[in-house]
Design a protein around this motif. Sequence first.
Motif, PDB file in Angstrom:
ATOM      1  N   ASN A 118       0.870  -1.024   0.072  1.00  0.00           N
ATOM      2  CA  ASN A 118      -0.114   0.080   0.069  1.00  0.00           C
ATOM      3  C   ASN A 118       0.901   1.171  -0.007  1.00  0.00           C
ATOM      4  O   ASN A 118       1.902   1.138   0.419  1.00  0.00           O
ATOM      5  CB  ASN A 118      -0.867   0.028   1.276  1.00  0.00           C
ATOM      6  CG  ASN A 118      -2.090  -0.930   1.026  1.00  0.00           C
ATOM      7  OD1 ASN A 118      -2.147  -1.466   0.049  1.00  0.00           O
ATOM      8  ND2 ASN A 118      -3.024  -0.827   1.970  1.00  0.00           N
ATOM      9  N   ARG A 128       0.796   5.198   1.167  1.00  0.00           N
ATOM     10  CA  ARG A 128       0.096   5.943   2.292  1.00  0.00           C
ATOM     11  C   ARG A 128      -0.299   7.483   1.548  1.00  0.00           C
ATOM     12  O   ARG A 128       0.508   7.601   0.372  1.00  0.00           O
ATOM     13  CB  ARG A 128       0.846   6.491   3.509  1.00  0.00           C
ATOM     14  CG  ARG A 128       0.952   5.412   4.402  1.00  0.00           C
ATOM     15  CD  ARG A 128       1.585   5.744   5.817  1.00  0.00           C
ATOM     16  NE  ARG A 128       2.998   6.027   5.370  1.00  0.00           N
ATOM     17  CZ  ARG A 128       4.148   5.299   5.721  1.00  0.00           C
ATOM     18  NH1 ARG A 128       4.084   4.210   6.167  1.00  0.00           N
ATOM     19  NH2 ARG A 128       5.435   5.719   5.644  1.00  0.00           N
ATOM     20  N   GLY A 165      -3.702   8.946   1.883  1.00  0.00           N
ATOM     21  CA  GLY A 165      -5.091   9.205   1.938  1.00  0.00           C
ATOM     22  C   GLY A 165      -5.888   9.532   0.859  1.00  0.00           C
ATOM     23  O   GLY A 165      -5.689   8.945  -0.305  1.00  0.00           O
ATOM     24  N   ASN A 175      -3.287   2.688  -4.845  1.00  0.00           N
ATOM     25  CA  ASN A 175      -2.614   3.128  -3.468  1.00  0.00           C
ATOM     26  C   ASN A 175      -2.964   1.999  -2.361  1.00  0.00           C
ATOM     27  O   ASN A 175      -2.266   1.475  -1.614  1.00  0.00           O
ATOM     28  CB  ASN A 175      -2.520   4.228  -3.123  1.00  0.00           C
ATOM     29  CG  ASN A 175      -4.142   4.979  -2.668  1.00  0.00           C
ATOM     30  OD1 ASN A 175      -4.953   4.778  -3.680  1.00  0.00           O
ATOM     31  ND2 ASN A 175      -4.354   5.212  -1.530  1.00  0.00           N
ATOM     32  N   LEU A 176      -4.289   1.734  -2.410  1.00  0.00           N
ATOM     33  CA  LEU A 176      -4.576   0.551  -1.524  1.00  0.00           C
ATOM     34  C   LEU A 176      -4.700  -0.747  -2.076  1.00  0.00           C
ATOM     35  O   LEU A 176      -5.754  -1.499  -2.378  1.00  0.00           O
ATOM     36  CB  LEU A 176      -6.093   0.881  -1.139  1.00  0.00           C
ATOM     37  CG  LEU A 176      -6.226   2.214  -0.234  1.00  0.00           C
ATOM     38  CD1 LEU A 176      -7.283   2.697   0.234  1.00  0.00           C
ATOM     39  CD2 LEU A 176      -5.239   2.289   0.911  1.00  0.00           C
ATOM     40  N   ALA A 208     -10.543   2.320   1.447  1.00  0.00           N
ATOM     41  CA  ALA A 208      -9.853   2.978   2.960  1.00  0.00           C
ATOM     42  C   ALA A 208     -10.554   2.472   4.090  1.00  0.00           C
ATOM     43  O   ALA A 208      -9.854   2.220   5.020  1.00  0.00           O
ATOM     44  CB  ALA A 208     -10.006   4.530   2.845  1.00  0.00           C
ATOM     45  N   ARG A 219      -9.448  -1.068   4.633  1.00  0.00           N
ATOM     46  CA  ARG A 219      -8.010  -1.021   5.241  1.00  0.00           C
ATOM     47  C   ARG A 219      -7.737  -1.146   6.633  1.00  0.00           C
ATOM     48  O   ARG A 219      -7.031  -2.081   6.992  1.00  0.00           O
ATOM     49  CB  ARG A 219      -7.230   0.286   4.769  1.00  0.00           C
ATOM     50  CG  ARG A 219      -5.608   0.447   5.271  1.00  0.00           C
ATOM     51  CD  ARG A 219      -5.287   1.754   5.028  1.00  0.00           C
ATOM     52  NE  ARG A 219      -3.908   2.208   5.637  1.00  0.00           N
ATOM     53  CZ  ARG A 219      -4.228   2.692   6.698  1.00  0.00           C
ATOM     54  NH1 ARG A 219      -5.161   3.112   7.212  1.00  0.00           N
ATOM     55  NH2 ARG A 219      -3.176   3.035   7.333  1.00  0.00           N
ATOM     56  N   ARG A 279      -6.034  -4.511   8.044  1.00  0.00           N
ATOM     57  CA  ARG A 279      -4.754  -4.495   8.926  1.00  0.00           C
ATOM     58  C   ARG A 279      -5.076  -5.037  10.268  1.00  0.00           C
ATOM     59  O   ARG A 279      -4.085  -5.803  10.893  1.00  0.00           O
ATOM     60  CB  ARG A 279      -4.667  -2.893   9.158  1.00  0.00           C
ATOM     61  CG  ARG A 279      -3.897  -2.298   8.191  1.00  0.00           C
ATOM     62  CD  ARG A 279      -3.533  -0.626   8.386  1.00  0.00           C
ATOM     63  NE  ARG A 279      -2.695  -0.370   9.641  1.00  0.00           N
ATOM     64  CZ  ARG A 279      -1.435  -0.254   9.614  1.00  0.00           C
ATOM     65  NH1 ARG A 279      -0.895  -0.115   8.393  1.00  0.00           N
ATOM     66  NH2 ARG A 279      -0.905   0.128  10.551  1.00  0.00           N
ATOM     67  N   GLU A 288       2.924  -1.157   4.027  1.00  0.00           N
ATOM     68  CA  GLU A 288       2.490   0.205   3.594  1.00  0.00           C
ATOM     69  C   GLU A 288       3.632   1.278   3.967  1.00  0.00           C
ATOM     70  O   GLU A 288       4.492   1.229   4.764  1.00  0.00           O
ATOM     71  CB  GLU A 288       1.339   0.671   4.510  1.00  0.00           C
ATOM     72  CG  GLU A 288       0.750   1.817   4.038  1.00  0.00           C
ATOM     73  CD  GLU A 288      -0.683   1.876   4.899  1.00  0.00           C
ATOM     74  OE1 GLU A 288      -0.637   2.264   6.356  1.00  0.00           O
ATOM     75  OE2 GLU A 288      -1.670   1.817   4.639  1.00  0.00           O
ATOM     76  N   THR A 289       3.794   2.099   2.828  1.00  0.00           N
ATOM     77  CA  THR A 289       4.939   3.082   2.943  1.00  0.00           C
ATOM     78  C   THR A 289       4.518   4.280   1.869  1.00  0.00           C
ATOM     79  O   THR A 289       3.408   4.354   1.633  1.00  0.00           O
ATOM     80  CB  THR A 289       6.080   2.383   2.045  1.00  0.00           C
ATOM     81  OG1 THR A 289       7.329   3.237   2.623  1.00  0.00           O
ATOM     82  CG2 THR A 289       6.031   1.989   0.644  1.00  0.00           C
ATOM     83  N   SER A 290       5.513   5.310   2.041  1.00  0.00           N
ATOM     84  CA  SER A 290       4.916   6.442   1.245  1.00  0.00           C
ATOM     85  C   SER A 290       5.235   6.251  -0.269  1.00  0.00           C
ATOM     86  O   SER A 290       6.027   5.058  -0.518  1.00  0.00           O
ATOM     87  CB  SER A 290       5.890   7.608   1.862  1.00  0.00           C
ATOM     88  OG  SER A 290       7.232   7.371   1.456  1.00  0.00           O
TER      89      SER A 290
END
Length: 367
Positions: free
Chosen positions: A280, A282, A284, A295-296, A312, A315, A319, A331-333
């Motif tokens: 994923n 991050r 929003g 992104n998800l 979202a 998620r 998790r 999950e990361t940037s």
Amino acid sequence: MPPVVPAAPQATIVRGGDAATRVTSTYAALSQEVREAGLLRRAYGYYLVNGLVLLLALGGVATGFVLLGDSWFQLLVAAALGVVLTQLAFLTHETAHRQVFASGPLNDRVGRILANAVVGISYSWWMTKHTRHHANPNQVGKDPDVAPGVISFTREAAADHHGLLGAITRRQGWLFFPLLTLEGINLHVTAVRSLLTGPPEDHASRRRELLTVLVRLAVYVAVVLWWLPLGLGLAFLGVQLAVFGVYMGATFAPNHKGMTMIPAGSRIDFLAKQVLTSRNVRGGAWMSVLMGGLNLQVEHHLFPSMPRPHLARARVIVRAHCARLGLPYTETSLLRSYAIVVRYLNEVGLAARDPFDCPLRQRLGRR
């Protein structure tokens, strides 16, 4: 020499028969929880607004193209068109997954119009390729997204590259994003080639799809080169295709590249397979708009038909479920994900040519 799977720290290599990597599947319980939360219901309002916004954006690009005329500011219009077409490709992806409408045939009809007549890629080719990917993400020999090509995802594939292609492979991490500027052209060429060489039993439907794609591409090129001087027109096409290719590739690359690679012949339950191979990003709601909900990716792979606005909320449930199982959830940037992809591709590429390794020892080691 780096391992076959230089992945995110949480990821583990999964091999058939290795009891230590087996995760008891509780996907049925997770699916029930998600369903009871109402997250698999259609989101007609969201997709109506999304579709209208994209149509208005496409109309705005066309208006700007006509009004600007012979001006190098047209290259900004070309870049905007590349972005809008990518967003329409995201919507096409969602219709292919039955996320938009409850009716499968209606999803397919809208998807074919968007893919073939608007974006200019083959809907049937995409469906076939993407379905195989979802069934076996990052599995060697089964996932077409990690099949050998210009970019190599395993040392074995990289070792087969020699000459100019070998030189590219050894630097493929650094060259990945520059190479994406050619991905727009590649998608259109692949669309036409796949429709020309598909199975004979689908000849009638392929012929209709091929005609639609060819007409779309021909009319688009003709209009651009008729309205603009030749040099500016070619520059317009180049910028649009480059933006389209980079945007598409930069959106799909963070999802699985650098995550666990599943060796050919391995067996792993559905839940672990989808979670361990997906990442994923991050960011929003804005990141979901930018990446078309991709992104998800963990939630998308677990529930492919889930509408984008519900991912979202899913998620949070996924998790917690993974935490209870002790199953790594990555999950990361966005920038960090790109760094992982570049490092992974470089390590795979460099592993194919170690100047301090003995070729005889390599051959004996493979035996």
